[in-house]
Design an enzyme around this catalytic site. Structure first.
Site, PDB file in Angstrom:
ATOM      1  N   LYS A  22       0.847  -1.213   0.000  1.00 53.50           N
ATOM      2  CA  LYS A  22       0.000   0.000   0.000  1.00 53.50           C
ATOM      3  C   LYS A  22       0.868   1.244   0.000  1.00 53.50           C
ATOM      4  O   LYS A  22       0.704   2.141  -0.828  1.00 53.50           O
ATOM      5  CB  LYS A  22      -0.895  -0.010   1.242  1.00 53.50           C
ATOM      6  CG  LYS A  22      -1.519   1.336   1.555  1.00 53.50           C
ATOM      7  CD  LYS A  22      -2.384   1.291   2.782  1.00 53.50           C
ATOM      8  CE  LYS A  22      -1.660   1.477   4.094  1.00 53.50           C
ATOM      9  NZ  LYS A  22      -1.290   2.872   4.407  1.00 53.50           N
ATOM     10  N   ASN A  23       1.804   1.320   0.942  1.00 53.47           N
ATOM     11  CA  ASN A  23       2.593   2.551   1.088  1.00 53.47           C
ATOM     12  C   ASN A  23       3.498   2.815  -0.109  1.00 53.47           C
ATOM     13  O   ASN A  23       3.875   3.958  -0.354  1.00 53.47           O
ATOM     14  CB  ASN A  23       3.436   2.498   2.370  1.00 53.47           C
ATOM     15  CG  ASN A  23       2.585   2.718   3.610  1.00 53.47           C
ATOM     16  OD1 ASN A  23       1.391   2.989   3.508  1.00 53.47           O
ATOM     17  ND2 ASN A  23       3.186   2.583   4.775  1.00 53.47           N
ATOM     18  N   CYS A 118      -3.887  12.496  13.979  1.00 51.01           N
ATOM     19  CA  CYS A 118      -3.829  11.080  13.667  1.00 51.01           C
ATOM     20  C   CYS A 118      -3.936  10.328  14.976  1.00 51.01           C
ATOM     21  O   CYS A 118      -3.592  10.860  16.028  1.00 51.01           O
ATOM     22  CB  CYS A 118      -2.500  10.823  12.979  1.00 51.01           C
ATOM     23  SG  CYS A 118      -2.043   9.118  12.849  1.00 51.01           S
ATOM     24  N   ARG A 123       1.241  14.594  13.593  1.00 49.71           N
ATOM     25  CA  ARG A 123       2.113  14.193  12.485  1.00 49.71           C
ATOM     26  C   ARG A 123       2.281  15.419  11.590  1.00 49.71           C
ATOM     27  O   ARG A 123       1.504  15.629  10.666  1.00 49.71           O
ATOM     28  CB  ARG A 123       1.516  13.007  11.729  1.00 49.71           C
ATOM     29  CG  ARG A 123       1.517  11.742  12.566  1.00 49.71           C
ATOM     30  CD  ARG A 123       0.868  10.595  11.846  1.00 49.71           C
ATOM     31  NE  ARG A 123       1.648  10.093  10.726  1.00 49.71           N
ATOM     32  CZ  ARG A 123       1.208   9.186   9.870  1.00 49.71           C
ATOM     33  NH1 ARG A 123      -0.013   8.700  10.002  1.00 49.71           N
ATOM     34  NH2 ARG A 123       1.960   8.765   8.880  1.00 49.71           N
ATOM     35  N   PRO A 124       3.311  16.225  11.874  1.00 50.56           N
ATOM     36  CA  PRO A 124       3.454  17.497  11.179  1.00 50.56           C
ATOM     37  C   PRO A 124       3.798  17.335   9.693  1.00 50.56           C
ATOM     38  O   PRO A 124       4.249  16.264   9.274  1.00 50.56           O
ATOM     39  CB  PRO A 124       4.608  18.172  11.919  1.00 50.56           C
ATOM     40  CG  PRO A 124       5.365  17.066  12.568  1.00 50.56           C
ATOM     41  CD  PRO A 124       4.388  15.961  12.826  1.00 50.56           C
ATOM     42  N   VAL A 125       3.587  18.408   8.927  1.00 50.65           N
ATOM     43  CA  VAL A 125       3.998  18.415   7.514  1.00 50.65           C
ATOM     44  C   VAL A 125       4.928  19.604   7.250  1.00 50.65           C
ATOM     45  O   VAL A 125       5.102  20.023   6.114  1.00 50.65           O
ATOM     46  CB  VAL A 125       2.782  18.456   6.550  1.00 50.65           C
ATOM     47  CG1 VAL A 125       2.056  17.127   6.527  1.00 50.65           C
ATOM     48  CG2 VAL A 125       1.834  19.587   6.891  1.00 50.65           C
ATOM     49  N   ASP A 126       5.521  20.132   8.328  1.00 47.80           N
ATOM     50  CA  ASP A 126       6.382  21.314   8.180  1.00 47.80           C
ATOM     51  C   ASP A 126       7.540  21.080   7.204  1.00 47.80           C
ATOM     52  O   ASP A 126       7.894  21.967   6.425  1.00 47.80           O
ATOM     53  CB  ASP A 126       6.930  21.748   9.558  1.00 47.80           C
ATOM     54  CG  ASP A 126       7.676  20.620  10.267  1.00 47.80           C
ATOM     55  OD1 ASP A 126       7.156  19.485  10.274  1.00 47.80           O
ATOM     56  OD2 ASP A 126       8.777  20.869  10.798  1.00 47.80           O
ATOM     57  N   LEU A 127       8.106  19.874   7.211  1.00 44.98           N
ATOM     58  CA  LEU A 127       9.255  19.624   6.326  1.00 44.98           C
ATOM     59  C   LEU A 127       8.832  19.614   4.862  1.00 44.98           C
ATOM     60  O   LEU A 127       9.596  20.034   3.987  1.00 44.98           O
ATOM     61  CB  LEU A 127       9.915  18.280   6.674  1.00 44.98           C
ATOM     62  CG  LEU A 127      10.485  18.148   8.083  1.00 44.98           C
ATOM     63  CD1 LEU A 127      10.966  16.726   8.334  1.00 44.98           C
ATOM     64  CD2 LEU A 127      11.641  19.130   8.272  1.00 44.98           C
ATOM     65  N   ARG A 400      -7.939  -0.888   5.825  1.00 46.23           N
ATOM     66  CA  ARG A 400      -7.151   0.131   5.130  1.00 46.23           C
ATOM     67  C   ARG A 400      -5.807  -0.421   4.668  1.00 46.23           C
ATOM     68  O   ARG A 400      -5.197   0.138   3.762  1.00 46.23           O
ATOM     69  CB  ARG A 400      -6.876   1.319   6.068  1.00 46.23           C
ATOM     70  CG  ARG A 400      -8.085   2.171   6.374  1.00 46.23           C
ATOM     71  CD  ARG A 400      -7.674   3.391   7.152  1.00 46.23           C
ATOM     72  NE  ARG A 400      -6.466   3.964   6.567  1.00 46.23           N
ATOM     73  CZ  ARG A 400      -5.530   4.600   7.246  1.00 46.23           C
ATOM     74  NH1 ARG A 400      -5.641   4.780   8.534  1.00 46.23           N
ATOM     75  NH2 ARG A 400      -4.480   5.090   6.633  1.00 46.23           N
TER      76      ARG A 400
HETATM   77  C1  UD1 Z   1       5.173   6.925   6.340  1.00 48.79           C
HETATM   78  C2  UD1 Z   1       4.260   5.721   6.293  1.00 48.79           C
HETATM   79  C3  UD1 Z   1       3.951   5.238   7.712  1.00 48.79           C
HETATM   80  C4  UD1 Z   1       5.274   4.978   8.459  1.00 48.79           C
HETATM   81  C5  UD1 Z   1       6.179   6.193   8.400  1.00 48.79           C
HETATM   82  C6  UD1 Z   1       7.563   5.952   8.992  1.00 48.79           C
HETATM   83  C7  UD1 Z   1       2.920   6.005   4.299  1.00 48.79           C
HETATM   84  C8  UD1 Z   1       1.615   6.342   3.711  1.00 48.79           C
HETATM   85  N1  UD1 Z   1       3.021   6.096   5.629  1.00 48.79           N
HETATM   86  O1  UD1 Z   1       4.484   7.963   7.040  1.00 48.79           O
HETATM   87  O2  UD1 Z   1       3.199   4.039   7.621  1.00 48.79           O
HETATM   88  O3  UD1 Z   1       4.986   4.687   9.803  1.00 48.79           O
HETATM   89  O4  UD1 Z   1       6.382   6.591   7.014  1.00 48.79           O
HETATM   90  O5  UD1 Z   1       8.201   4.903   8.322  1.00 48.79           O
HETATM   91  O6  UD1 Z   1       3.855   5.633   3.610  1.00 48.79           O
HETATM   92  N2  UD1 Z   1       8.082  14.616  10.489  1.00 48.79           N
HETATM   93  C9  UD1 Z   1       8.223  15.949  10.817  1.00 48.79           C
HETATM   94  N3  UD1 Z   1       7.810  16.883   9.907  1.00 48.79           N
HETATM   95  C10 UD1 Z   1       7.301  16.536   8.689  1.00 48.79           C
HETATM   96  C11 UD1 Z   1       7.173  15.175   8.372  1.00 48.79           C
HETATM   97  C12 UD1 Z   1       7.575  14.219   9.291  1.00 48.79           C
HETATM   98  O7  UD1 Z   1       8.683  16.296  11.904  1.00 48.79           O
HETATM   99  O8  UD1 Z   1       6.957  17.420   7.913  1.00 48.79           O
HETATM  100  C13 UD1 Z   1       8.510  13.585  11.467  1.00 48.79           C
HETATM  101  C14 UD1 Z   1       7.348  12.731  11.964  1.00 48.79           C
HETATM  102  O9  UD1 Z   1       6.691  13.350  13.042  1.00 48.79           O
HETATM  103  C15 UD1 Z   1       8.064  11.457  12.355  1.00 48.79           C
HETATM  104  C16 UD1 Z   1       9.210  11.362  11.343  1.00 48.79           C
HETATM  105  O10 UD1 Z   1       9.327  12.658  10.783  1.00 48.79           O
HETATM  106  O11 UD1 Z   1       8.603  11.576  13.643  1.00 48.79           O
HETATM  107  C17 UD1 Z   1       9.005  10.360  10.233  1.00 48.79           C
HETATM  108  O12 UD1 Z   1       7.739  10.556   9.630  1.00 48.79           O
HETATM  109  P1  UD1 Z   1       7.503  10.278   8.080  1.00 48.79           P
HETATM  110  O13 UD1 Z   1       8.626   9.444   7.557  1.00 48.79           O
HETATM  111  O14 UD1 Z   1       7.240  11.580   7.403  1.00 48.79           O
HETATM  112  O15 UD1 Z   1       6.163   9.431   8.072  1.00 48.79           O
HETATM  113  P2  UD1 Z   1       5.013   9.453   6.975  1.00 48.79           P
HETATM  114  O16 UD1 Z   1       5.602   9.711   5.635  1.00 48.79           O
HETATM  115  O17 UD1 Z   1       3.909  10.331   7.427  1.00 48.79           O
END
Ligand code: UD1
Length: 421
Positions: A22-23, A118, A123-127, A400
């Site tokens: 899926k991912n 979540c 689960r931020p998207v700042d990056l 899911r």
């Molecule tokens: C993806 C996977 C999820 C998996 C995760 C980690 C999908 C759809 N989901 O989630 O199943 O558990 O990878 O392998 O593929 N972070 C920030 N800022 C950001 C983005 C991330 O601080 O903008 C932090 C998160 O809080 C977390 C870390 O980065 O601590 C890793 O998260 P990330 O790899 O982004 O996870 P997802 O892509 O959301």
């Protein structure tokens, strides 16, 4: 809503076919929007998240045909004309946020709802947003939406992800391939899902170098062609069934259609529990030990122990002889399964982002509630280890992410049925 009724304890014996990931499929579906021609994806699992993403693609005007009996999706992006992903769809699934990179990458504009919270905490998207800005894309926020705008080309540059993020790496790749003159992502995720996306984009004509490493450099190309691509097997499904076979005494499973190279450190850690693990091409055989040894783990980015398998591993450790810990350093709050497993008799204590397990525990059937995808499958594992009948509520979480879970498990000896709550 559906629930599962599980009768235990049951050993599992036989072959289980592994589904597509899926991912790994979700970013490929988003990448199809970048092409000038139809894209065909094979080995796509029939899962709720895939149906949801297909609908997101349809909303923007793509033609999507899911030949689900064949696990094939055909996407024709030539009529995309509505550059928005609304809240209703993004809130159902965070990965819809990949639409931001895909739409601004291809069309120079995107308006995508901010994903909400979540079940496993913030689960931020700042990056994602800072990386796009670093590339030269303008980002603004308006009433819960992110608006991204870019000219025909943006300069690019370098951006370091801290921490490494799968989702941000994917969004930045999707945005950069057609738009950025030259863009380098440092500390990029190197999870197999990202590697597959890079390979597929390069086959479509993109210019990404450093694939498989944590430094990716993207040089602009003007167009991407379509093509036919096969999605990777689901490494988290593989790991889940490997754990099932290890923790249920007398079990012996052969998992068919795997890619053992995608499992990182996981097979060796499982071997340390005394479990016999045999990797033979696309087939992985796992045999339960007489006595399961406790092996503590800490989650990490690939090739470290995946956070998506920590709940299942902690569940297995309830059957190990001795004390152990599971620490999640990727997602600190991902422990909603702990109180549910305790209802079945697990001896677990949570302290910050570490769960302490005192095994072995005699589990006894009870009613428990799924709280998220990986927590729910852990409850199924526990139910198969427990005496008598367990009832697992809200299995829509499972739907899911695990294709035909009950059929696959019942075929190897589990006693699992679905009923209405
Ligand atoms: C993806 C996977 C999820 C998996 C995760 C980690 C999908 C759809 N989901 O989630 O199943 O558990 O990878 O392998 O593929 N972070 C920030 N800022 C950001 C983005 C991330 O601080 O903008 C932090 C998160 O809080 C977390 C870390 O980065 O601590 C890793 O998260 P990330 O790899 O982004 O996870 P997802 O892509 O959301």
């Amino acid at each position: 809503m559906d629930k599962f009724i599980v009768k235990g304890p049951t050993p599992l014996k036989g072959n289980i076919p592994i589904s597509g990931s899926k991912n790994a499929a979700l970013p490929l579906l988003a990448a199809a929007l970048l092409a000038d021609e139809p894209v065909v994806l094979e080995n796509v699992p029939r899962l709720q998240d895939i149906y949801t993403f297909n609908n997101v693609l349809r909303v923007v005007g793509a033609q999507v045909q899911f030949q689900d009996s064949e696990n094939r999706v055909i996407i024709d992006p030539s009529n995309v004309n509505y550059l928005e992903a609304p809240y209703d769809l993004v809130r159902k699934m965070r990965a819809s946020f990949y639409m931001l990179g895909a739409l601004v990458g291809k069309h120079g504009y995107a308006k995508v709802s901010m994903p909400g919270g979540c079940a496993w905490g913030p689960r931020p998207v700042d990056l994602h947003l800072k990386g796009l800005e670093a590339m030269g894309i303008s980002i603004s926020l308006d009433k819960g939406y992110v608006i991204a705008k870019a000219g025909t080309s943006v300069p690019g540059g370098r951006y370091r992800l801290e921490p490494s993020s799968v989702g941000a790496t994917i969004n930045l790749l999707l945005a950069a391939v057609l738009r950025a003159e030259s863009f380098t992502i440092e500390n990029a995720a190197k999870e197999p899902d990202v590697v597959q996306l890079c390979k597929v984009l390069n086959s479509m004509g993109a210019n990404i170098s450093g694939v498989g490493s944590d430094t990716l450099t993207i040089k602009q190309v003007r167009t991407l062609s379509g093509g036919s691509f096969r999605n990777d097997p689901d490494r988290i499904e593989v790991g889940t069934f490997m754990i099932a076979s290890a923790m249920l005494p007398g079990s012996s499973l052969r998992l068919i259609g795997c890619n053992a190279e995608h499992l990182g450190d996981f097979p060796n850690l499982l071997r340390q529990t005394g479990t016999k693990v045999d990797l033979d091409g696309e087939v992985i055989s796992v045999q339960a030990p007489e006595i399961l040894k406790p092996v503590s783990i800490t989650t990490d980015i690939y090739p470290g122990f995946p956070t998506d398998l920590q709940a299942q591993w902690a569940t297995m450790l309830t059957q190990a002889h001795g004390n152990s810990t599971v620490t999640d350093t990727v997602y600190f709050d991902r422990f909603s399964y702990v109180p549910e497993l305790s209802r079945l008799g697990a001896q677990m204590k949570l302290a910050k982002n570490t769960v302490h397990i005192q095994g072995p525990n005699l589990l006894e059937g009870a009613s428990v509630m799924s709280t998220d995808l990986r927590a729910s499958v852990s409850l199924v594992l526990a139910g198969m280890a427990a005496k008598n009948t367990s009832e697992i509520l809200r299995v829509y979480h499972l739907d899911r992410g695990y294709e035909s879970l009950e059929d696959k498990l019942n075929a190897v000896g589990a006693k699992l049925s679905r009923a209405q709550e």
